[in-house]
Scaffold this active site. Structure first.
Site, PDB file in Angstrom:
ATOM      1  CB  SER A 143      -0.853   0.002   1.267  1.00 16.18           C
ATOM      2  OG  SER A 143      -1.510   1.241   1.429  1.00 16.18           O
ATOM      3  CE1 TYR A 156      -4.024  -2.035   5.221  1.00 11.94           C
ATOM      4  CE2 TYR A 156      -3.221   0.156   4.664  1.00 11.94           C
ATOM      5  CZ  TYR A 156      -3.706  -1.077   4.273  1.00 11.94           C
ATOM      6  OH  TYR A 156      -3.868  -1.360   2.929  1.00 11.94           O
TER       7      TYR A 156
HETATM    8  N1  LIG Z   1      -8.831  -1.143  -1.122  1.00 18.78           N
HETATM    9  C1  LIG Z   1      -7.822  -0.264  -1.108  1.00 18.78           C
HETATM   10  O1  LIG Z   1      -8.032   0.950  -1.243  1.00 18.78           O
HETATM   11  C2  LIG Z   1      -6.410  -0.747  -0.964  1.00 18.78           C
HETATM   12  C3  LIG Z   1      -5.372   0.177  -1.192  1.00 18.78           C
HETATM   13  C4  LIG Z   1      -4.048  -0.236  -1.067  1.00 18.78           C
HETATM   14  C5  LIG Z   1      -3.771  -1.542  -0.725  1.00 18.78           C
HETATM   15  N2  LIG Z   1      -4.789  -2.418  -0.502  1.00 18.78           N
HETATM   16  C6  LIG Z   1      -4.426  -3.787  -0.127  1.00 18.78           C
HETATM   17  O2  LIG Z   1      -5.012  -4.667  -1.069  1.00 18.78           O
HETATM   18  C7  LIG Z   1      -5.274  -5.920  -0.435  1.00 18.78           C
HETATM   19  C8  LIG Z   1      -6.714  -6.327  -0.714  1.00 18.78           C
HETATM   20  O3  LIG Z   1      -7.551  -5.320  -0.230  1.00 18.78           O
HETATM   21  P1  LIG Z   1      -9.087  -5.223  -0.613  1.00 18.78           P
HETATM   22  O4  LIG Z   1      -9.431  -3.796  -0.656  1.00 18.78           O
HETATM   23  O5  LIG Z   1      -9.394  -6.068  -1.794  1.00 18.78           O
HETATM   24  O6  LIG Z   1      -9.725  -5.844   0.731  1.00 18.78           O
HETATM   25  P2  LIG Z   1     -11.057  -6.725   0.957  1.00 18.78           P
HETATM   26  O7  LIG Z   1     -11.361  -6.626   2.410  1.00 18.78           O
HETATM   27  O8  LIG Z   1     -12.128  -6.379  -0.026  1.00 18.78           O
HETATM   28  O9  LIG Z   1     -10.559  -8.196   0.598  1.00 18.78           O
HETATM   29  C9  LIG Z   1      -9.602  -8.859   1.390  1.00 18.78           C
HETATM   30  C10 LIG Z   1      -9.854 -10.352   1.320  1.00 18.78           C
HETATM   31  O10 LIG Z   1      -8.882 -10.976   2.177  1.00 18.78           O
HETATM   32  C11 LIG Z   1      -9.546 -11.965   2.939  1.00 18.78           C
HETATM   33  N3  LIG Z   1      -8.846 -12.174   4.210  1.00 18.78           N
HETATM   34  C12 LIG Z   1      -8.833 -11.339   5.271  1.00 18.78           C
HETATM   35  N4  LIG Z   1      -8.127 -11.899   6.276  1.00 18.78           N
HETATM   36  C13 LIG Z   1      -7.683 -13.096   5.815  1.00 18.78           C
HETATM   37  C14 LIG Z   1      -6.922 -14.136   6.396  1.00 18.78           C
HETATM   38  N5  LIG Z   1      -6.470 -14.059   7.663  1.00 18.78           N
HETATM   39  N6  LIG Z   1      -6.652 -15.235   5.651  1.00 18.78           N
HETATM   40  C15 LIG Z   1      -7.129 -15.338   4.380  1.00 18.78           C
HETATM   41  N7  LIG Z   1      -7.881 -14.390   3.783  1.00 18.78           N
HETATM   42  C16 LIG Z   1      -8.149 -13.282   4.504  1.00 18.78           C
HETATM   43  C17 LIG Z   1     -10.960 -11.433   3.157  1.00 18.78           C
HETATM   44  O11 LIG Z   1     -11.864 -12.469   3.490  1.00 18.78           O
HETATM   45  C18 LIG Z   1     -11.253 -10.758   1.826  1.00 18.78           C
HETATM   46  O12 LIG Z   1     -11.867 -11.635   0.905  1.00 18.78           O
HETATM   47  C19 LIG Z   1      -4.942  -5.734   1.048  1.00 18.78           C
HETATM   48  O13 LIG Z   1      -3.656  -6.249   1.323  1.00 18.78           O
HETATM   49  C20 LIG Z   1      -4.971  -4.233   1.216  1.00 18.78           C
HETATM   50  O14 LIG Z   1      -4.151  -3.807   2.281  1.00 18.78           O
HETATM   51  C21 LIG Z   1      -6.106  -2.054  -0.627  1.00 18.78           C
END
Ligand SMILES: NC(=O)c1ccc[n+]([C@@H]2O[C@H](COP(=O)([O-])OP(=O)(O)OC[C@H]3O[C@@H](n4cnc5c(N)ncnc54)[C@H](O)[C@@H]3O)[C@@H](O)[C@H]2O)c1
Length: 262
Positions: A143, A156
């Site tokens: 991120s 985070y």
């Molecule tokens: N959405 C954003 O704006 C954003 C920005 C930068 C980085 N990210 C990163 O992208 C990645 C995905 O984010 P997202 O927005 O799709 O989140 P999200 O919450 O929509 O999806 C995350 C998925 O991970 C799964 N998960 C959570 N804990 C888990 C565990 N212990 N074991 C296995 N699966 C698990 C959840 O069930 C979910 O399906 C993350 O690492 C997040 O930090 C997201």
């Protein structure tokens, strides 16, 4: 012809959001893949739909990435199913924000456990099977919060800064053994479920403003004046997964519309 024809991949956190988008993009580029997620029911529906849309072999495995034995067994099962492993995208992550003085310690630790320990466990098991095979590419979804502090986000940010340290250290460990380890640092995916179902509400409450105002402020911070999209991120994931990036390891690439430059 895809850019990753017949490559074999694992993507964690693949039931929804960015992980589901990465799984689908890898399938469209020619990969067979196993998606992992804590939420087995949602994962099943997602993998079935992606397999139907792309015609690739896409299956799911329910696993908690913080469970060391579970991660090891699930990686072995994925390799048995796929035949080998070329690409592992460690995407599973959670975000809990909050005022530092009131942050519950067990919730703070849970963020570190999923985002940092879970990444390490996934990456080391991927490396283990890649070292036994023909090498491979491990990609962490980090991120912009892995590069710069973020308001009310101490847990985070700590987990994501730590993730870059893991990426760099594993990259050094495997540099001569054809296993590359890199990270992608996206900006705010404002149209993702994480924002729509959780972050707009958390930030509006923490900052005392409306959810619409949160969205406006987060777009205003971006030099390109638009949110990050799934395609912005998956384009870089495909590049890092492919041989086009074969001289790159230990990198953490910003995909932030110019918001993060270090
Ligand atoms: N959405 C954003 O704006 C954003 C920005 C930068 C980085 N990210 C990163 O992208 C990645 C995905 O984010 P997202 O927005 O799709 O989140 P999200 O919450 O929509 O999806 C995350 C998925 O991970 C799964 N998960 C959570 N804990 C888990 C565990 N212990 N074991 C296995 N699966 C698990 C959840 O069930 C979910 O399906 C993350 O690492 C997040 O930090 C997201």
């Amino acid at each position: 012809m895809g850019r990753l024809d017949d490559k074999k991949a694992v993507v964690t956190g693949a039931a929804q959001g960015l992980g589901a988008a990465i799984l689908e993009r890898l399938a469209r580029e020619g990969c067979d893949a196993v998606g992992w997620d804590l939420n087995g029911d949602a994962l099943e529906a997602t993998t079935r739909a992606i397999a139907a849309r792309t015609g690739r072999r896409i299956t799911g495995a329910a696993v908690d990435v913080t469970d060391a034995a579970g991660v090891r067994n699930t990686m072995d099962a994925a390799v048995t199913e796929l035949g080998r492993l070329d690409i592992c995208v460690a995407n599973a992550g959670i975000l809990i924000s909050g005022d530092a003085t009131a942050f519950d310690a067990s919730r703070w630790r849970r963020v570190i456990d999923v985002n940092l320990v879970g990444y390490f466990l996934t990456a080391r098991e991927a490396a283990r099977v890649m070292l036994d095979g023909g090498g491979g590419s491990i990609i962490q979804i980090n991120s912009k919060s892995g590069k710069t502090g973020s308001f009310h986000n101490s847990a985070y940010v700590a987990s994501k800064f730590g993730g870059i340290g893991v990426t760099q250290s594993l990259a050094l460990e495997f540099a001569t053994q054809r296993v590359r380890v890199n990270a992608v640092c996206p900006g705010n995916l404002l149209d993702s479920p994480l924002w729509i179902e959780s972050l707009f509400r958390q930030y509006a409450r923490n900052q005392g403003i409306s959810e619409e105002e949160v969205r406006r402020r987060y777009i205003e911070k971006v030099p390109m004046k638009r949110p990050c999209t799934y395609d912005d991120v998956t384009n870089v994931v495909v590049f890092l997964a492919s041989d086009e990036s074969s001289y790159m390891t230990g990198q953490a690439i910003n995909v932030t519309g110019g918001q993060e430059m270090h």
